[in-house]
Design an enzyme around this catalytic site. Structure first.
Site, PDB file in Angstrom:
ATOM      1  N   GLU A 232       0.847  -1.199   0.000  1.00 20.11           N
ATOM      2  CA  GLU A 232       0.000   0.000   0.000  1.00 20.11           C
ATOM      3  C   GLU A 232       0.879   1.244   0.000  1.00 20.11           C
ATOM      4  O   GLU A 232       1.846   1.331   0.758  1.00 20.11           O
ATOM      5  CB  GLU A 232      -0.880  -0.030   1.248  1.00 20.11           C
ATOM      6  CG  GLU A 232      -1.719   1.188   1.509  1.00 20.11           C
ATOM      7  CD  GLU A 232      -2.539   1.056   2.791  1.00 20.11           C
ATOM      8  OE1 GLU A 232      -3.200   2.038   3.153  1.00 20.11           O
ATOM      9  OE2 GLU A 232      -2.513  -0.023   3.425  1.00 20.11           O
ATOM     10  N   ASP A 234       0.239   5.112   0.644  1.00 16.77           N
ATOM     11  CA  ASP A 234      -0.693   6.171   1.034  1.00 16.77           C
ATOM     12  C   ASP A 234      -0.189   7.515   0.540  1.00 16.77           C
ATOM     13  O   ASP A 234       0.768   8.079   1.088  1.00 16.77           O
ATOM     14  CB  ASP A 234      -0.856   6.200   2.553  1.00 16.77           C
ATOM     15  CG  ASP A 234      -1.520   4.956   3.095  1.00 16.77           C
ATOM     16  OD1 ASP A 234      -2.331   4.371   2.372  1.00 16.77           O
ATOM     17  OD2 ASP A 234      -1.220   4.567   4.238  1.00 16.77           O
ATOM     18  N   GLU A 237      -3.452  11.043   3.462  1.00 14.93           N
ATOM     19  CA  GLU A 237      -4.421  10.777   4.529  1.00 14.93           C
ATOM     20  C   GLU A 237      -4.547  12.059   5.306  1.00 14.93           C
ATOM     21  O   GLU A 237      -3.559  12.566   5.858  1.00 14.93           O
ATOM     22  CB  GLU A 237      -3.948   9.636   5.416  1.00 14.93           C
ATOM     23  CG  GLU A 237      -3.900   8.318   4.677  1.00 14.93           C
ATOM     24  CD  GLU A 237      -3.734   7.151   5.630  1.00 14.93           C
ATOM     25  OE1 GLU A 237      -4.760   6.555   5.998  1.00 14.93           O
ATOM     26  OE2 GLU A 237      -2.593   6.853   6.001  1.00 14.93           O
ATOM     27  N   HIS A 248       3.906   1.530   2.616  1.00 14.66           N
ATOM     28  CA  HIS A 248       3.756   0.302   3.416  1.00 14.66           C
ATOM     29  C   HIS A 248       4.143  -0.899   2.544  1.00 14.66           C
ATOM     30  O   HIS A 248       3.297  -1.475   1.855  1.00 14.66           O
ATOM     31  CB  HIS A 248       2.303   0.100   3.854  1.00 14.66           C
ATOM     32  CG  HIS A 248       1.748   1.129   4.781  1.00 14.66           C
ATOM     33  ND1 HIS A 248       1.818   1.019   6.148  1.00 14.66           N
ATOM     34  CD2 HIS A 248       1.087   2.283   4.531  1.00 14.66           C
ATOM     35  CE1 HIS A 248       1.214   2.058   6.714  1.00 14.66           C
ATOM     36  NE2 HIS A 248       0.760   2.838   5.746  1.00 14.66           N
TER      37      HIS A 248
END
Length: 474
Positions: A232, A234, A237, A248
């Site tokens: 993942e 990101d 956020e 991640h």
């Protein structure tokens, strides 16, 4: 997502249960809202327009057998329809979505932006948040390969309070939504196949099997024994008070249906024993010591009371597509001005303002955090996932487990806020971050994503930071 445990935005059932299924229902046709993208951007600020669409995640949808709910209003499975994982998957049908009326999803007049409402009172239910995937056809997700590329978009988080998260991120989902021709016939067209680095257990189906074993209907949200793991990235956020971007990596490519230690469940003391780096290596300006960089009003370098253009660059060691991922750079554009990312002040002079393996080492050491990012392969492993290709996710959610404290408040709650790394944002935590309060006090909160662009490094904006004026129609 940093410390995101499971999926916390879910549909509150009032009259019918709107959840995931793996066959195709017949009650409502699926019609994907259009979303135009600007792709293949080149030096000189020239992009191609590409007609795309978004699809709602299957976990929000109604699943049934000839109108009879497979997943019931008390968050349990109908034992006659879902006696075991495969029987349930092969029996229950998934229907199309009423995007605006039930789920609060709409597009702008140019169809190059999407608006996600927090609370929507639909004809059968109250809906909380949403999660969308970008498509490149009726039955397939668009695959982005971002190494040695730049990704940008505009976002408006002005109405998002403490405790909410408007998130833009990439996950290594299967292009067809893990459609397998028998127990998952719905596929990407109906938003199936989700996974992320938190290995969420709240998905009703994983890899074509119902998550029936050890289903806990009293958990918040309900969970089963299967988790869904994958790398993942990101990109964003955020709410109006705090923001972070976080890679991640995982040790396995693509979607892994996990059970036991492989999932790395925090509540079992196995967080760092699974295949994915759940903490990630986050860059949060507030957590890194700059408390005047991001917030609402003219006193902040980035004013969240107005739209923001977010630019992320994935830099390779040798400047080629074949090179290893070396650095993730971030900057912003507002009022026609390019604003560099905040420096990592807490790490001292020369720490920089981007994510590298060196930055992650220094941050983890100062904060006293285990460096699972390094253990799971660091930047190189994240770059390999970007090379294989990832699906773009647009979402709005609240957090039933830890109330988004990891993003915008003091976390862990039993640690002194003055300890380096504990204070993530200016929010007080407590009741003001809790889903029950947010759903009552801020039902009209929303996030708007628009002007999504991808291309060569330095190509998605011109020298003055202005919106691209040239485009070629695909």
């Amino acid at each position: 997502m940093a410390a995101r445990a499971l999926m916390f935005t879910f549909l509150l059932c009032l009259q019918v249960a709107l959840v995931i299924g793996q066959q195709v229902g017949s009650q409502r046709p699926e019609e994907h809202p259009d979303l135009w993208l600007q792709v293949d951007c080149k030096a000189g600020a020239v992009c191609k327009w590409e007609r795309s669409a978004v699809v709602l995640d299957a976990n929000w949808r109604w699943v049934h057998k000839d109108g009879r709910n497979c997943y019931m209003d008390d968050n349990t499975w109908d034992p006659t329809l879902c006696a075991d994982p495969l029987t349930c998957a092969e029996t229950c049908g998934l229907d199309g979505a009423d995007y605006g009326g039930t789920y609060g999803v709409s597009t702008n007049s140019y169809r190059d932006g999407v608006n996600l409402r927090f609370v929507t009172n639909g004809p059968y239910s109250k809906n909380i948040g949403s999660r969308l995937y970008v498509m490149d056809g009726e039955d397939t997700y668009k695959i982005f390969r971002l190494k040695n590329r730049e990704f940008s978009f505009q976002v408006d988080v002005s109405s998002l309070p403490c405790g909410l998260n408007g998130a833009v991120y990439f996950v290594e989902m299967d292009r067809r939504g893990d459609r397998n021709g028998h127990s998952n016939m719905a596929g990407a067209k109906y938003g199936t196949g989700y996974c992320d680095a938190q290995c969420p257990h709240d998905l009703k189906f994983v890899s074509g099997a119902a998550n029936v074993p050890q289903w806990n209907s009293t958990s918040e949200p309900p969970v089963g024994s299967y988790g869904a793991c994958c790398p993942e990235m990101d990109i964003w956020e955020a709410n109006s008070l705090a923001t972070a971007f976080t890679p991640h990596p995982c040790t396995e490519p693509g979607l892994t249906r996990c059970e036991g230690v492989t999932c790395g469940d925090t509540d079992k003391g196995q967080r760092f024993l699974g295949i994915c780096d759940k903490d990630g290596c986050d860059f949060n300006p507030f957590r890194l010591g700059n408390h005047s960089f991001y917030g609402a009003g003219a006193g902040f370098a980035i004013d969240t009371s107005r739209p923001i253009t977010v630019v992320t660059q994935f830099i390779t060691a040798d400047g080629t597509d074949a090179g290893d991922l070396f650095e993730i750079r971030r900057f912003y554009i507002q009022d026609g001005l390019v604003v560099p990312n905040s420096d990592a002040r807490i790490l001292g002079d020369g720490a920089g303002n981007s994510i590298t393996d060196g930055f992650c080492e220094a941050q983890k050491e100062l904060f006293g955090d285990f460096n699972d990012f390094r253990a799971k392969g660091g930047m190189k492993a994240m770059g390999e996932a970007l090379d294989r290709g990832m699906v773009l996710v647009l979402s709005l959610w609240d957090d039933a487990a830890v109330h988004m404290l990891w993003l915008d408040a003091s976390y862990p709650v039993d640690a002194p806020p003055r300890r380096p790394g504990v204070l993530r944002g200016p929010c007080p935590g407590g009741k003001s971050n809790a889903p029950a309060f947010l759903r009552s006090a801020y039902p009209t909160a929303q996030v708007v994503y628009s002007n999504i662009k991808v291309g060569a490094i330095g190509s998605t904006f011109d020298g003055d930071g202005r919106r691209l004026s040239q485009a070629i129609l695909l």
